[in-house]
Design a protein around this motif. Structure first.
Motif, PDB file in Angstrom:
ATOM      1  N   LEU A 299       5.175  11.471   1.204  1.00 54.42           N
ATOM      2  CA  LEU A 299       3.850  10.950   1.518  1.00 54.42           C
ATOM      3  C   LEU A 299       3.388  11.440   2.890  1.00 54.42           C
ATOM      4  O   LEU A 299       2.258  11.918   3.043  1.00 54.42           O
ATOM      5  CB  LEU A 299       3.841   9.419   1.472  1.00 54.42           C
ATOM      6  N   VAL A 300       4.259  11.366   3.872  1.00 50.32           N
ATOM      7  CA  VAL A 300       3.903  11.790   5.229  1.00 50.32           C
ATOM      8  C   VAL A 300       3.587  13.287   5.256  1.00 50.32           C
ATOM      9  O   VAL A 300       2.608  13.711   5.878  1.00 50.32           O
ATOM     10  CB  VAL A 300       5.025  11.431   6.231  1.00 50.32           C
TER      11      VAL A 300
ATOM     12  N   ILE B  93      -5.789  13.653   3.056  1.00 52.95           N
ATOM     13  CA  ILE B  93      -6.967  13.283   3.841  1.00 52.95           C
ATOM     14  C   ILE B  93      -8.099  14.291   3.626  1.00 52.95           C
ATOM     15  O   ILE B  93      -9.264  13.906   3.461  1.00 52.95           O
ATOM     16  CB  ILE B  93      -6.603  13.163   5.342  1.00 52.95           C
ATOM     17  N   LEU B  94      -7.760  15.575   3.625  1.00 51.39           N
ATOM     18  CA  LEU B  94      -8.792  16.596   3.391  1.00 51.39           C
ATOM     19  C   LEU B  94      -9.449  16.421   2.025  1.00 51.39           C
ATOM     20  O   LEU B  94     -10.673  16.519   1.896  1.00 51.39           O
ATOM     21  CB  LEU B  94      -8.186  17.997   3.492  1.00 51.39           C
ATOM     22  N   ILE B  95      -8.649  16.153   1.021  1.00 51.22           N
ATOM     23  CA  ILE B  95      -9.179  15.958  -0.329  1.00 51.22           C
ATOM     24  C   ILE B  95     -10.037  14.693  -0.378  1.00 51.22           C
ATOM     25  O   ILE B  95     -11.114  14.688  -0.972  1.00 51.22           O
ATOM     26  CB  ILE B  95      -8.045  15.900  -1.369  1.00 51.22           C
TER      27      ILE B  95
ATOM     28  N   MET C 285       0.816  -1.194   0.000  1.00 54.03           N
ATOM     29  CA  MET C 285       0.000   0.000   0.000  1.00 54.03           C
ATOM     30  C   MET C 285       0.860   1.257   0.000  1.00 54.03           C
ATOM     31  O   MET C 285       0.552   2.201  -0.722  1.00 54.03           O
ATOM     32  CB  MET C 285      -0.902   0.038   1.238  1.00 54.03           C
ATOM     33  N   VAL C 286       1.904   1.263   0.824  1.00 53.95           N
ATOM     34  CA  VAL C 286       2.745   2.456   0.947  1.00 53.95           C
ATOM     35  C   VAL C 286       3.387   2.808  -0.387  1.00 53.95           C
ATOM     36  O   VAL C 286       3.319   3.949  -0.843  1.00 53.95           O
ATOM     37  CB  VAL C 286       3.826   2.259   2.033  1.00 53.95           C
ATOM     38  N   HIS C 287       3.981   1.818  -1.016  1.00 51.13           N
ATOM     39  CA  HIS C 287       4.675   2.096  -2.270  1.00 51.13           C
ATOM     40  C   HIS C 287       3.693   2.460  -3.391  1.00 51.13           C
ATOM     41  O   HIS C 287       4.005   3.287  -4.251  1.00 51.13           O
ATOM     42  CB  HIS C 287       5.564   0.918  -2.657  1.00 51.13           C
ATOM     43  N   HIS C 288       2.532   1.879  -3.353  1.00 47.51           N
ATOM     44  CA  HIS C 288       1.521   2.234  -4.350  1.00 47.51           C
ATOM     45  C   HIS C 288       1.062   3.674  -4.126  1.00 47.51           C
ATOM     46  O   HIS C 288       0.916   4.442  -5.086  1.00 47.51           O
ATOM     47  CB  HIS C 288       0.352   1.256  -4.266  1.00 47.51           C
TER      48      HIS C 288
ATOM     49  N   ARG D 297       0.125   5.193   6.345  1.00 45.85           N
ATOM     50  CA  ARG D 297       0.800   6.423   6.773  1.00 45.85           C
ATOM     51  C   ARG D 297       1.782   6.135   7.899  1.00 45.85           C
ATOM     52  O   ARG D 297       2.917   6.609   7.891  1.00 45.85           O
ATOM     53  CB  ARG D 297      -0.201   7.476   7.241  1.00 45.85           C
ATOM     54  N   GLU D 298       1.366   5.346   8.868  1.00 42.89           N
ATOM     55  CA  GLU D 298       2.250   4.995   9.977  1.00 42.89           C
ATOM     56  C   GLU D 298       3.478   4.236   9.488  1.00 42.89           C
ATOM     57  O   GLU D 298       4.600   4.482   9.946  1.00 42.89           O
ATOM     58  CB  GLU D 298       1.494   4.172  11.015  1.00 42.89           C
ATOM     59  N   LEU D 299       3.269   3.309   8.558  1.00 48.50           N
ATOM     60  CA  LEU D 299       4.395   2.552   8.010  1.00 48.50           C
ATOM     61  C   LEU D 299       5.329   3.472   7.230  1.00 48.50           C
ATOM     62  O   LEU D 299       6.554   3.353   7.340  1.00 48.50           O
ATOM     63  CB  LEU D 299       3.896   1.422   7.122  1.00 48.50           C
TER      64      LEU D 299
END
Length: 81
Positions: free
Chosen positions: A57-58, A65-67, A1-4, A32-34
């Motif tokens: 990303l972070v 998130i807002l979007i 998920m992170v890399h995607h 996000r945590e990862l």
């Protein structure tokens, strides 16, 4: 998920990443945590190039998130052109 998510963010921007976050639902927060953990590890191991992607990303996460919550529409800057 992170890399995607990183790939989508880098190729399509925050709006594209927000669309993916909306599809991931509650799993998105785990990503996000990862990303933050992987960023920390890369920083410790002096892997700047990899750290930059995770950090991107972070750093973009609040806007993503807002979007996502706005249904894929970026925030208005309040300015008229």
């Amino acid at each position: 998920m992170v890399h995607h998510l990183i790939r989508v963010l880098e190729s399509g921007g925050e709006v594209a990443a927000a669309s993916l976050v909306a599809k991931l639902g509650s799993k998105a927060e785990v990503a996000r945590e990862l990303a933050y953990r992987l960023y920390s590890i890369c920083e410790r191991k002096k892997r700047a190039q990899e750290a930059r992607s995770y950090n991107s990303l972070v750093q973009s996460w609040p806007e993503i998130i807002l979007i996502a919550r706005a249904g894929g529409k970026p925030r208005s800057t309040g300015r008229t052109v």
